[in-house]
Design a protein around this motif. Structure first.
Motif, PDB file in Angstrom:
ATOM      1  N   ALA A  61       0.831  -1.209   0.000  1.00  0.00           N
ATOM      2  CA  ALA A  61       0.000   0.000   0.000  1.00  0.00           C
ATOM      3  C   ALA A  61       0.861   1.254   0.000  1.00  0.00           C
ATOM      4  CB  ALA A  61      -0.948  -0.001   1.204  1.00  0.00           C
ATOM      5  N   VAL A  62       1.847   1.271  -0.899  1.00  0.00           N
ATOM      6  CA  VAL A  62       2.773   2.394  -0.981  1.00  0.00           C
ATOM      7  C   VAL A  62       2.051   3.683  -1.341  1.00  0.00           C
ATOM      8  CG1 VAL A  62       4.692   3.349  -2.308  1.00  0.00           C
ATOM      9  CG2 VAL A  62       4.784   0.986  -1.515  1.00  0.00           C
ATOM     10  N   ARG A  63       1.228   3.650  -2.364  1.00  0.00           N
ATOM     11  CA  ARG A  63       0.578   4.869  -2.837  1.00  0.00           C
ATOM     12  C   ARG A  63      -0.391   5.446  -1.807  1.00  0.00           C
ATOM     13  NH1 ARG A  63       2.145   1.350  -6.011  1.00  0.00           N
ATOM     14  NH2 ARG A  63       3.273   1.789  -7.939  1.00  0.00           N
ATOM     15  N   PRO A  64      -1.230   4.623  -1.161  1.00  0.00           N
ATOM     16  CA  PRO A  64      -2.059   5.183  -0.086  1.00  0.00           C
ATOM     17  C   PRO A  64      -1.229   5.781   1.048  1.00  0.00           C
ATOM     18  CG  PRO A  64      -2.915   3.063  -0.786  1.00  0.00           C
ATOM     19  CD  PRO A  64      -1.601   3.225  -1.467  1.00  0.00           C
ATOM     20  N   ALA A  65      -0.120   5.133   1.376  1.00  0.00           N
ATOM     21  CA  ALA A  65       0.746   5.687   2.424  1.00  0.00           C
ATOM     22  C   ALA A  65       1.281   7.050   2.012  1.00  0.00           C
ATOM     23  CB  ALA A  65       1.900   4.726   2.719  1.00  0.00           C
ATOM     24  N   LEU A  66       1.664   7.192   0.746  1.00  0.00           N
ATOM     25  CA  LEU A  66       2.134   8.485   0.259  1.00  0.00           C
ATOM     26  C   LEU A  66       1.037   9.543   0.360  1.00  0.00           C
ATOM     27  CD1 LEU A  66       4.129   7.396  -2.939  1.00  0.00           C
ATOM     28  CD2 LEU A  66       5.091   8.243  -0.784  1.00  0.00           C
ATOM     29  N   THR A  67      -0.198   9.158   0.044  1.00  0.00           N
ATOM     30  CA  THR A  67      -1.318  10.104   0.127  1.00  0.00           C
ATOM     31  C   THR A  67      -1.538  10.580   1.556  1.00  0.00           C
ATOM     32  OG1 THR A  67      -2.396   9.037  -1.758  1.00  0.00           O
ATOM     33  CG2 THR A  67      -3.763  10.446  -0.378  1.00  0.00           C
ATOM     34  N   LEU A  68      -1.615   9.643   2.471  1.00  0.00           N
ATOM     35  CA  LEU A  68      -1.904   9.996   3.860  1.00  0.00           C
ATOM     36  C   LEU A  68      -0.746  10.760   4.496  1.00  0.00           C
ATOM     37  CD1 LEU A  68      -3.641   6.691   5.031  1.00  0.00           C
ATOM     38  CD2 LEU A  68      -4.694   8.793   4.187  1.00  0.00           C
ATOM     39  N   LEU A  69       0.486  10.366   4.175  1.00  0.00           N
ATOM     40  CA  LEU A  69       1.635  11.091   4.715  1.00  0.00           C
ATOM     41  C   LEU A  69       1.773  12.474   4.093  1.00  0.00           C
ATOM     42  CD1 LEU A  69       4.340   8.294   5.014  1.00  0.00           C
ATOM     43  CD2 LEU A  69       3.343   9.636   6.880  1.00  0.00           C
TER      44      LEU A  69
END
Length: 347
Positions: A65-73
């Motif tokens: 879930a790299v992309r969701p992590a980038l969004t939330l961070l």
């Protein structure tokens, strides 16, 4: 190796339990809202279910879930709320899974995340339709975000999708192109991979209410990171291990795809480049010996080193862009850790 590499964090992907706690239930809700058949295929593809619908006990097969992590961070980086950015996090993961489903069909790859790809289990029509359903769901999730940010977020997502399709189209076209330059390859990678990662970061800033300058910094960070990731992924596609990556290693060479190591190797002179050029020009299908030879020739001609060097250059540009977003110290550290783990991984 550059100073950035010397000071970079290690290769282990950082554990962000709070991301899963917030993101996974929302993603499950989105997948459950799909039509029954597509929901089942999507759940299998994501690693939650076996082909017969039995829940998978271990979560080890699921992606990071790299992309969701980038969004939330990215939302946290501009002092926003991760809850506000959640629709964007779900949307980019839905789009990512859409691209993987279609990629496996286009490339004929029969392995994904350590088990048979969805198309090889459920059939090509089911995989294609599931990808379509995921794409529609992604747009719907963002459109349902709180207004007035929803309209801007939809425009961001749609713009990235158009770039993504163009990048994918170029990637396919390159297979039959007699020559591909490094500049052409990097432009393709920016569309194919950089556009969605840039969108992931920009959506975090947009939905958190950041100004245009900070959103622009986040977007460019994600775009450069996406290109760096693609360069590193190309290296793994040739020299990685299927047991670690869960994807067919060597398949790109067998298909004569012009990934960056190959492009760089073909651009060089010398006997290795000439022999590789002849091997790629041959109409005969590559067998295992041919793939092994191609792998050796690409490395001898400098393709592996060139791709690794380009990944580092793109990473340096990504971190410079991130500074324009004026991120909080903690979010910057976590974004940096994720970024380095993405391009220095071995799986």
């Amino acid at each position: 190796m550059s100073q950035i590499t010397d000071s970079a964090p290690g290769t282990a992907f950082p554990r962000l339990g709070w991301v899963d706690d917030l993101f996974v239930p929302a993603l499950r809700t989105a997948l459950a809202a799909l039509p029954a058949v597509e929901s089942r295929v999507a759940g299998y593809h994501h690693g939650w279910y076996e082909a017969d619908g039995t829940p998978v006990a271990s979560a080890s097969r699921r992606g990071k879930a790299v992309r969701p992590a980038l969004t939330l961070l990215s939302a946290a980086a501009v002092d926003g709320s991760a809850d506000d950015a959640l629709p964007g996090a779900v949307a980019v993961e839905l789009v990512h899974d859409f691209t993987l489903l279609h990629d496996d069909v286009i490339d004929g790859d029969a392995l994904r995340r350590h088990r048979p790809a969805a198309w090889s289990v459920f059939g090509t029509p089911a995989a294609v339709l599931t990808g379509d359903a995921l794409l529609v769901s992604a747009v719907r999730v963002v459109a349902d975000a709180p207004r007035p940010r929803a309209a801007t977020a939809v425009r961001e997502l749609v713009g990235a999708l158009m770039e993504l399709v163009e990048g994918q189209s170029l990637d396919v076209a390159f297979e039959k192109a007699p020559e591909v330059s490094a500049a052409q390859y990097l432009a393709m990678a920016e569309g194919k991979t950089g556009s969605l990662m840039g969108c992931a970061c920009a959506l975090g800033g947009l939905l958190a209410g950041a100004d245009d300058e900070r959103v622009g910094g986040l977007r460019e960070f994600g775009r450069r990171l996406g290109v760096a990731f693609q360069c590193a992924d190309d290296v793994l596609g040739i020299w990685g291990r299927t047991t670690r990556s869960g994807k067919p290693v060597g398949a790109d060479l067998a298909a004569r795809k012009k990934s960056l190591p190959v492009v760089a190797a073909l651009a060089g002179g010398g006997p290795a480049a000439e022999r590789l050029r002849d091997l790629y020009a041959s109409p005969r299908p590559m067998d295992e010996q041919d793939v092994a030879l191609a792998r050796q020739l690409v490395e001898t001609a400098g393709g592996r080193q060139a791709a690794q060097d380009e990944a580092r250059r793109q990473m340096s540009a990504a971190l410079r862009a991130l500074s324009y977003a004026r991120p909080s110290a903690d979010a910057y550290r976590q974004l940096q850790e994720i970024a380095w783990a993405m391009i220095r991984r071995d799986s």
